[in-house]
Design a protein around this motif. Structure first.
Motif, PDB file in Angstrom:
ATOM      1  N   LEU A   1      58.866   3.791  -0.985  1.00 46.22           N
ATOM      2  CA  LEU A   1      59.515   2.534  -0.633  1.00 46.22           C
ATOM      3  C   LEU A   1      58.904   1.342  -1.355  1.00 46.22           C
ATOM      4  O   LEU A   1      59.609   0.407  -1.750  1.00 46.22           O
ATOM      5  CB  LEU A   1      59.421   2.309   0.878  1.00 46.22           C
ATOM      6  N   PHE A   2      57.566   1.336  -1.532  1.00 48.32           N
ATOM      7  CA  PHE A   2      56.924   0.111  -1.997  1.00 48.32           C
ATOM      8  C   PHE A   2      56.205   0.228  -3.325  1.00 48.32           C
ATOM      9  O   PHE A   2      56.002  -0.775  -4.010  1.00 48.32           O
ATOM     10  CB  PHE A   2      55.919  -0.369  -0.942  1.00 48.32           C
TER      11      PHE A   2
ATOM     12  N   LEU B   1      66.647   7.632  -0.185  1.00 45.24           N
ATOM     13  CA  LEU B   1      66.923   8.959   0.370  1.00 45.24           C
ATOM     14  C   LEU B   1      65.642   9.790   0.447  1.00 45.24           C
ATOM     15  O   LEU B   1      65.395  10.492   1.432  1.00 45.24           O
ATOM     16  CB  LEU B   1      67.960   9.689  -0.487  1.00 45.24           C
ATOM     17  N   GLY B   2      64.813   9.710  -0.598  1.00 47.99           N
ATOM     18  CA  GLY B   2      63.564  10.456  -0.590  1.00 47.99           C
ATOM     19  C   GLY B   2      62.642  10.004   0.531  1.00 47.99           C
ATOM     20  O   GLY B   2      61.988  10.832   1.181  1.00 47.99           O
TER      21      GLY B   2
ATOM     22  N   THR C   1      71.835   5.783  -8.339  1.00 50.08           N
ATOM     23  CA  THR C   1      70.806   5.009  -9.031  1.00 50.08           C
ATOM     24  C   THR C   1      69.412   5.425  -8.564  1.00 50.08           C
ATOM     25  O   THR C   1      69.263   6.094  -7.536  1.00 50.08           O
ATOM     26  CB  THR C   1      70.991   3.509  -8.767  1.00 50.08           C
ATOM     27  N   ALA C   2      68.379   5.037  -9.345  1.00 56.84           N
ATOM     28  CA  ALA C   2      67.012   5.393  -8.973  1.00 56.84           C
ATOM     29  C   ALA C   2      66.618   4.743  -7.648  1.00 56.84           C
ATOM     30  O   ALA C   2      65.880   5.326  -6.844  1.00 56.84           O
ATOM     31  CB  ALA C   2      66.041   4.977 -10.079  1.00 56.84           C
ATOM     32  N   ASP C   3      67.103   3.534  -7.400  1.00 56.57           N
ATOM     33  CA  ASP C   3      66.805   2.866  -6.123  1.00 56.57           C
ATOM     34  C   ASP C   3      67.337   3.668  -4.944  1.00 56.57           C
ATOM     35  O   ASP C   3      66.633   3.896  -3.957  1.00 56.57           O
ATOM     36  CB  ASP C   3      67.445   1.467  -6.125  1.00 56.57           C
TER      37      ASP C   3
END
Lengths: 75, 75, 75, 75, 75
Positions: free
Chosen positions: E72-73, E9-10, E2-4
């Motif tokens: 992350l945000f 990971l990124g 998923t994109a989340d």
């Protein structure tokens, strides 16, 4: 990929960080020993700086070790 | 990803560790040879330290090799 | 992931090994040139060792290149 | 994984190659500056070799940059 | 994936870039200190260059940190 599998992979990646920290600790002792062999009379006076540098470099490796342990046993 | 596939990937990653250990072993011999060529009279007296350092660095590479073999044939 | 896709990824990873071998070859020529510029009279006498070291380091890069080619065209 | 996703990941990996090439370029300038500060009279005579070395090292980073761009916009 | 999951990971990969930037900053201070201990009288005159070099190297680490935070945000 299940969450369990990701924890095991993450712990392995964190262990790569533990090994990399070993390079930093090794550099500190390597250069200390090179200098101490060149000028043994001054080695004792720099023992404090050696221990300080070793401690802060080793600490980063231990932090990576903690991340590994947390991934394996806590989370 | 099946468990078999993960074993093969893990063995390949462990083989990267084997190659990295070669850098450590190479550093030991490189600096020994540099010093021995500068002061050949002292080379024999440091042969023991060379073998000791070589052994402990090579051991880490062999441990990574063992992990590879275990992943391929034991687990 | 299909077997074809894994072959392409493997070939790319092997190409990273080719590039890393370039560091080893570069170190050999770098230190030879540093020494040869410091003492040009001795450079000719070490040409043989230079070629030998270059060959064995380059060979490792060529092995990685072979792994890439095998992954792409043979397997 | 779709082909689009793989292109984005590949472009990111190629960008790691761009950053690694910066180490090579940095080494060239670092050693030139160290030598030029030790013997400033000779710095001008080696400017050509500096530019040549810088160009071929920078070129490898630009090749990696091209791979990134091709992955993002061409393929 | 998923994109989340990819964002997490990124962010972790970007954190590897933060750690690598620490090598660059460490090199700057290491060589400054080596030179300053050899010739303490000149240390003050090079303090400006030290801070300049430290700032541009640290900036690259902070950029990687920003990428982590954005992943992350923000995104």
């Amino acid at each position: 990929m299940t969450a369990d599998a990701a924890q095991y992979l993450g712990a392995g990646l964190a262990a790569m960080g533990i090994g990399l920290a070993s390079i930093g600790v090794g550099l500190i002792f390597a250069f200390f020993l090179q200098g101490a062999l060149r000028n043994p009379a001054a080695a004792a006076s720099q023992q404090g700086n050696l221990i300080l540098g070793f401690a802060v470099a080793e600490a980063l490796g231990i932090f990576a070790f903690l991340v590994s342990l947390i991934l394996l046993f806590v989370v």
